[in-house]
Design an enzyme around this catalytic site. Structure first.
Site, PDB file in Angstrom:
ATOM      1  N   GLN A 127       0.370  -7.075  -3.119  1.00 30.98           N
ATOM      2  CA  GLN A 127       0.809  -6.345  -1.933  1.00 30.98           C
ATOM      3  C   GLN A 127       1.634  -7.204  -0.987  1.00 30.98           C
ATOM      4  OE1 GLN A 127      -3.432  -5.801  -0.626  1.00 30.98           O
ATOM      5  NE2 GLN A 127      -2.573  -6.125   1.429  1.00 30.98           N
ATOM      6  N   CYS A 133      -2.918  -2.257   1.251  1.00 29.65           N
ATOM      7  CA  CYS A 133      -3.988  -2.263   0.254  1.00 29.65           C
ATOM      8  C   CYS A 133      -4.414  -0.864  -0.149  1.00 29.65           C
ATOM      9  CB  CYS A 133      -5.176  -3.044   0.789  1.00 29.65           C
ATOM     10  SG  CYS A 133      -5.817  -2.428   2.371  1.00 29.65           S
ATOM     11  N   HIS A 274     -10.404  -3.094   3.909  1.00 27.65           N
ATOM     12  CA  HIS A 274      -9.546  -3.372   2.768  1.00 27.65           C
ATOM     13  C   HIS A 274      -9.824  -2.394   1.634  1.00 27.65           C
ATOM     14  CE1 HIS A 274      -6.955  -5.775   0.252  1.00 27.65           C
ATOM     15  NE2 HIS A 274      -7.935  -6.159  -0.557  1.00 27.65           N
ATOM     16  N   ASN A 295      -8.343  -6.381  -7.218  1.00 27.82           N
ATOM     17  CA  ASN A 295      -7.705  -6.576  -5.924  1.00 27.82           C
ATOM     18  C   ASN A 295      -6.185  -6.481  -6.084  1.00 27.82           C
ATOM     19  OD1 ASN A 295      -7.505  -7.076  -3.193  1.00 27.82           O
ATOM     20  ND2 ASN A 295      -8.348  -9.135  -3.259  1.00 27.82           N
TER      21      ASN A 295
END
Length: 327
Positions: A127, A133, A274, A295
């Site tokens: 990102q 996110c 997040h 992630n």
């Protein structure tokens, strides 16, 4: 302009005691600057060095504790304070807007599950320093759901969600919500591919020329029992269907500088900030039961872009705001 080498030599004149020696700090910082191609103005250099030293102390102190189940280490974020890290890397905006799914029986759930092994997960993405996110969490769960329904794994466009879903409530690099992104996909009758609408990590105007390649019919929030937050029965049932979008707290050092193992205990926090992707679960003979989470900080972070979180603990708040799309 002074070179990095010259600046590092100058640090010796202002050395002060720390958790490790000043020479070790300098050596580690020099390696960090080189490995991560860091470039600082002279006036910023010493500030970043002091932040790095403080974070290196945290890393050493954590790893030296007996019985820890996860490790911390130097990564691309070790020159950032927790406040800077939170402002630049986390962009989840708490809310609950979908229909909550009923808790289902999971008596037949397998002992382990990894949607990566089944072809339902795209490669780890990055990102950048943008609070997007939420868009990566959204594309991840939709990519998985679309693959499981159509046997076609396609990387989908985060940038389209960032640029075009303001009406649903999202704010591009300034943050957003996975449920609102799901709603945009429904309203827009689909989402374009990453290839046709590539990621830029900046706020841009909505483009309408790409062709949609995947869509969903609805989405569902996973039930959360506030009186028993550690009960992950509903989340376990949800992940049987495919990858699940979840929200966590990710602004603490344990997460910022995570390098491996299973994060367990209160140091992660539960203040959601997040968006990430739950792709499965398993058990380690020494580290216990864990969840597998994808992630969006590139594959250099964590375990090749992934983190394992302890099961049965609502670790990092992961049980409290999960949702998934329905094709």
């Amino acid at each position: 302009m002074k070179t990095v080498a010259a600046l590092l030599l100058a640090l010796a004149a202002s050395a002060n005691a720390g958790y490790i020696t000043e020479k070790q700090y300098q050596t580690e910082f020099s390696k960090f600057v080189k490995v991560h191609s860091k470039k600082y103005a002279v006036e910023e250099f010493f500030n970043r060095y002091e932040i790095f030293k403080s974070n290196l102390d945290l890393i050493e102190q954590h790893n030296a504790q007996p019985g820890v189940t996860s490790t911390m280490g130097v990564n691309q974020f070790t020159d950032m304070t927790s406040a800077e890290f939170k402002a630049k890397m986390n962009g989840y905006k708490p809310s609950r807007s979908g229909k909550v799914a009923p808790i289902e029986s999971i008596s037949a759930a397998p002992a382990s599950l990894d949607w990566r092994d089944k072809g339902a997960v795209t490669a780890v993405k990055d990102q950048g320093q943008c609070g997007s996110c939420w868009s990566f969490s959204t594309t991840g769960s939709v990519e998985g759901a679309w693959f499981l329904a159509k046997n076609n794994l396609t990387s989908l466009s985060e940038q389209q969600l960032m640029d075009c879903s303001q009406k649903e409530g999202n704010q591009s690099c300034e943050g957003g919500l996975m449920d609102d992104a799901f709603q945009f996909i429904i309203d827009n009758k689909g989402l374009c591919s990453e290839e046709s609408y590539p990621y830029k990590a900046v706020d841009e105007k909505c483009q309408t020329t790409c062709t949609t390649v995947a869509t969903i019919s609805s989405f569902s929030d996973v039930a959360f029992d506030e009186k028993n937050p550690n009960d992950d029965t509903a989340l376990m049932a949800a992940v049987q269907k495919g990858p699940v979008s979840i929200a966590i707290e990710a602004d603490q050092p344990i997460f910022q500088m995570y390098t491996g193992g299973v994060i367990s205990g209160p140091s992660c926090g539960t203040q959601l900030d997040h968006g990430v992707l739950l792709v499965g679960y398993g058990t380690d003979a020494k580290l216990g039961d864990y969840w597998i989470v994808k992630n969006s900080w590139n594959a250099q972070w964590g375990e090749k872009g992934y983190v394992r979180l302890a099961r049965g603990q609502n670790e990092c708040g992961m049980n409290s705001a999960a949702s998934y799309p329905i094709v």
